[in-house]
Design a protein around this motif. Structure first.
Motif: not given
Lengths: 198, 198
Positions: A55-56, A64-67, A71-73, A88-89, A92, A95-96, A104, B6, B32
């Motif tokens: 799915k990813i 970025n990774y997304t399903d 992506c949502k962003i 991607p990390k 993240m 984002e945190k 991004y 996700i 990851y």
């Protein structure tokens, strides 16, 4: 009864030890957990692994990774400010902090001539295409503060200059909560050099 | 792009964090890895997990994990000496020394009145049944040197006494390669008490 000689267990230990930073001992502990845990728990782990693989995908805009692409962003946020990162990390991690409300752009690598990675091997062209929308006002270069990250940031900054877009680089200096005594010299001299008036 | 939002990735992180001593951060790192690794690697891990669940059972004689009961050790080795341990991993630890050539007996627990585990809750009856074959000459009690392990060893020793079988307990003392200075007092006084003439 060396558990490593029982074939299905040996295979599982071998597979677990491919996970990052997992040695033989840890892989054995994980295998024991699988043996002892409920059928349901084991099945959940196995299907989650396969689910992620099926799915990813990558977001067609930011990479970025997304399903679901975009992506949502990229769907929900403005492209006024775009933060460029290596992986991607890194996105993240930013984002945190909850501090960044823009989009991004994942490069999926940094320029590294020694490893044969040039500007065309990472997503720089895609960044330029994105910016040509005239919506973007600032690009934050948030690649790592190492040789490749610096070189990549400089390279992109040069490309963006003619486009009359504000280009910034994340600040480098002493980590919050750390002690001067233990900072390396390069970081310390950078912190001195980039001092701010208060 | 918080990866934890996700859904398939969030689920995988959640499943990974059920592994022993795996926190959020490590579970993310594993997730990851799964995203980046080949389809084949991910499938191998998933199928190995399910294989272990479907193929691993307990040996009907010693109670250890096996993919065919009786297990290889119970089939191939003599029952002259039986080493009694709490868990399969204890048998594995002893097996790794290469010093022991007898069979094992896994209790799957130790007597622990506080947790409500009595002699009938662990495989003591199965041990007595095994020994009634008249082949066994010695039983080594290799439960842990803690309160429950000691109590369980004493209990079994008392049961075996009338059967005229040699019953022994693994030696307790200073670890090889450790320093006296750092040994705890109980271990040190036990080491003094059990001193051997040389």
């Amino acid at each position: 009864m060396d558990i490593n000689k029982i074939e299905p267990i040996a295979r599982l230990i071998n597979e677990f030890s491919k996970l990052p930073a997992v040695g033989k001992k840890t892989a054995e502990r994980y295998a024991y957990y699988i043996i002892r845990t409920s059928e349901e728990n084991a099945r959940n782990l196995a299907t989650s692994i396969m689910d992620v693989k099926s799915k990813i995908t990558f977001c067609e805009i930011c990479g970025n990774y997304t399903d679901s692409s975009p992506c949502k962003i990229c769907r929900d946020r403005s492209a006024k400010i775009i933060c460029v990162v290596k992986e991607p990390k890194d996105a993240m991690a930013i984002e945190k902090t909850g501090e960044f409300k823009g989009q991004y752009h994942i490069l999926h690598g940094t320029i590294n001539p020694i490893s044969g990675i040039g500007p065309n091997d990472i997503r720089i062209k895609e960044l330029l295409d994105r910016i040509s929308n005239n919506e973007t006002e600032e690009v934050i270069l948030a690649t790592n503060p190492d040789v490749e990250g610096e070189a990549t940031a400089l390279y992109i900054a040069k490309l963006l200059k003619p486009l009359q877009i504000k280009v910034s680089r994340i600040a480098q200096g002493i980590s919050i909560g750390s002690e001067l005594e233990y900072a390396d010299e390069v970081t310390l001299s950078r912190a001195l050099h980039d001092r701010k008036e208060i």
